[in-house]
Write a protein that holds these residues in place. Structure first.
Motif, short mmCIF file in Angstrom:
data_model
loop_
_atom_site.label_atom_id
_atom_site.label_comp_id
_atom_site.label_asym_id
_atom_site.label_seq_id
_atom_site.Cartn_x
_atom_site.Cartn_y
_atom_site.Cartn_z
N SER A 40 -3.10 -9.92 -2.05
CA SER A 40 -4.42 -9.86 -2.69
C SER A 40 -4.90 -11.27 -3.02
CB SER A 40 -4.35 -9.04 -3.98
OG SER A 40 -5.55 -9.19 -4.71
N PRO A 41 -6.07 -11.67 -2.50
CA PRO A 41 -6.58 -13.01 -2.79
C PRO A 41 -7.07 -13.16 -4.23
CG PRO A 41 -8.17 -11.79 -1.48
CD PRO A 41 -6.94 -10.92 -1.60
N THR A 42 -7.28 -12.03 -4.92
CA THR A 42 -7.76 -12.09 -6.31
C THR A 42 -6.63 -11.89 -7.31
OG1 THR A 42 -8.29 -9.74 -6.22
CG2 THR A 42 -10.07 -11.27 -5.66
N GLY A 43 -5.40 -11.77 -6.83
CA GLY A 43 -4.26 -11.65 -7.73
C GLY A 43 -4.06 -10.27 -8.32
N LYS A 44 -4.65 -9.24 -7.72
CA LYS A 44 -4.55 -7.89 -8.28
C LYS A 44 -3.23 -7.23 -7.90
CE LYS A 44 -9.45 -6.79 -8.28
NZ LYS A 44 -10.49 -5.94 -7.73
N SER A 45 -2.70 -6.46 -8.84
CA SER A 45 -1.59 -5.56 -8.51
C SER A 45 -2.17 -4.38 -7.74
CB SER A 45 -0.90 -5.06 -9.77
OG SER A 45 -0.20 -6.10 -10.40
N ILE A 46 -1.39 -3.85 -6.81
CA ILE A 46 -1.83 -2.73 -6.00
C ILE A 46 -0.78 -1.63 -6.11
CG2 ILE A 46 -2.41 -1.96 -3.66
CD1 ILE A 46 -3.38 -4.80 -3.10
N TRP A 47 -1.21 -0.39 -6.29
CA TRP A 47 -0.26 0.72 -6.42
C TRP A 47 -0.71 1.88 -5.54
CZ3 TRP A 47 -3.42 -0.98 -10.34
CH2 TRP A 47 -4.41 -0.12 -10.77
N ASN A 48 0.10 2.94 -5.57
CA ASN A 48 -0.16 4.11 -4.73
C ASN A 48 -0.37 3.68 -3.28
OD1 ASN A 48 0.28 6.46 -6.07
ND2 ASN A 48 -1.81 6.65 -6.83
N ILE A 49 0.53 2.83 -2.80
CA ILE A 49 0.45 2.33 -1.43
C ILE A 49 1.02 3.40 -0.49
CG2 ILE A 49 1.16 0.51 0.18
CD1 ILE A 49 1.57 -1.26 -2.42
N HIS A 50 0.17 3.93 0.37
CA HIS A 50 0.58 4.93 1.34
C HIS A 50 0.46 4.35 2.75
CE1 HIS A 50 0.81 8.64 -1.18
NE2 HIS A 50 0.11 7.87 -1.99
N LEU A 51 1.46 4.61 3.57
CA LEU A 51 1.45 4.15 4.96
C LEU A 51 1.40 5.34 5.90
CD1 LEU A 51 4.16 1.32 5.09
CD2 LEU A 51 1.78 1.16 4.38
N SER A 52 0.70 5.18 7.00
CA SER A 52 0.81 6.11 8.12
C SER A 52 2.14 5.79 8.78
CB SER A 52 -0.33 5.91 9.11
OG SER A 52 -1.55 6.23 8.51
N CYS A 53 2.98 6.83 8.96
CA CYS A 53 4.35 6.56 9.40
C CYS A 53 4.91 7.62 10.35
CB CYS A 53 5.26 6.43 8.19
SG CYS A 53 5.23 7.90 7.11
N GLY A 54 4.05 8.52 10.85
CA GLY A 54 4.52 9.55 11.77
C GLY A 54 5.64 10.38 11.16
N TRP A 55 6.67 10.69 11.95
CA TRP A 55 7.84 11.44 11.48
C TRP A 55 8.94 10.48 11.07
CZ3 TRP A 55 7.33 16.12 10.00
CH2 TRP A 55 6.49 17.01 10.66
N PHE A 56 8.62 9.41 10.36
CA PHE A 56 9.58 8.37 10.01
C PHE A 56 10.91 8.95 9.52
CE2 PHE A 56 11.77 5.50 7.22
CZ PHE A 56 11.69 4.30 7.89
N SER A 57 12.00 8.41 10.06
CA SER A 57 13.33 8.75 9.57
C SER A 57 14.26 7.59 9.89
CB SER A 57 13.86 10.04 10.20
OG SER A 57 14.06 9.85 11.58
N SER A 58 15.38 7.55 9.20
CA SER A 58 16.36 6.48 9.40
C SER A 58 17.76 7.09 9.36
CB SER A 58 16.23 5.44 8.28
OG SER A 58 17.24 4.46 8.37
N ALA A 59 18.63 6.60 10.24
CA ALA A 59 20.01 7.08 10.26
C ALA A 59 20.75 6.66 8.99
CB ALA A 59 20.74 6.56 11.49
N LYS A 60 20.29 5.59 8.34
CA LYS A 60 20.86 5.15 7.06
C LYS A 60 19.81 5.37 5.99
CE LYS A 60 22.84 1.24 4.66
NZ LYS A 60 22.75 -0.20 4.50
N LEU A 61 20.22 5.98 4.87
CA LEU A 61 19.29 6.32 3.79
C LEU A 61 18.61 5.07 3.23
CD1 LEU A 61 18.20 8.55 1.90
CD2 LEU A 61 20.08 7.97 0.36
N ILE A 62 17.31 5.18 3.04
CA ILE A 62 16.53 4.14 2.36
C ILE A 62 16.29 4.64 0.95
CG2 ILE A 62 14.30 2.96 2.32
CD1 ILE A 62 14.22 3.52 5.39
N ASP A 63 16.42 3.76 -0.02
CA ASP A 63 16.17 4.13 -1.41
C ASP A 63 14.77 4.75 -1.50
OD1 ASP A 63 15.54 4.28 -4.14
OD2 ASP A 63 16.35 2.31 -4.59
#
Length: 108
Positions: A40-63
């Protein structure tokens, strides 16, 4: 009279999602390193960040407090908590191919 919901919409491009292929795991599964950066060029905190990720999965667990698929094509970053300007969330996932990840919505 005040109109609106009080939610400020931030430019999605204030969040940068960068991916790179890492060394294969001992099992031979490819790994991918992800960095999610609040630029952010204005120094704002950003929350509720959602990503488009399809059927995302990982063989190793992500926190799940770092990155979690909620449903098809909707992954939540940092448990929805604020990511301060200049801060980075990073994780590595293990799978046979790189998932396209892009910002779908944010709040500030």
């Amino acid at each position: 009279m005040h109109a609106g919901t009080g939610v400020v919409i931030c430019p999605k491009n204030d969040i940068l999602v960068a991916q790179s292929q890492g060394p294969p795991a001992k099992s031979g599964i490819p790994t991918y390193r992800v960095q999610i950066i609040n630029r952010s060029p204005t120094g704002k905190s950003i929350w509720n960040i959602h990503l488009s990720c399809g059927w995302f999965s990982s063989a190793k667990l992500i926190d799940p407090n770092t990155f979690k698929r909620l449903k098809y094509d909707d992954c939540l970053v940092n448990g929805g908590k604020p990511l301060r300007a200049g801060s980075v969330i990073s994780f590595t996932y293990y799978t046979t191919f790189e998932y396209p990840l892009s910002v779908s919505s944010v709040e500030c």
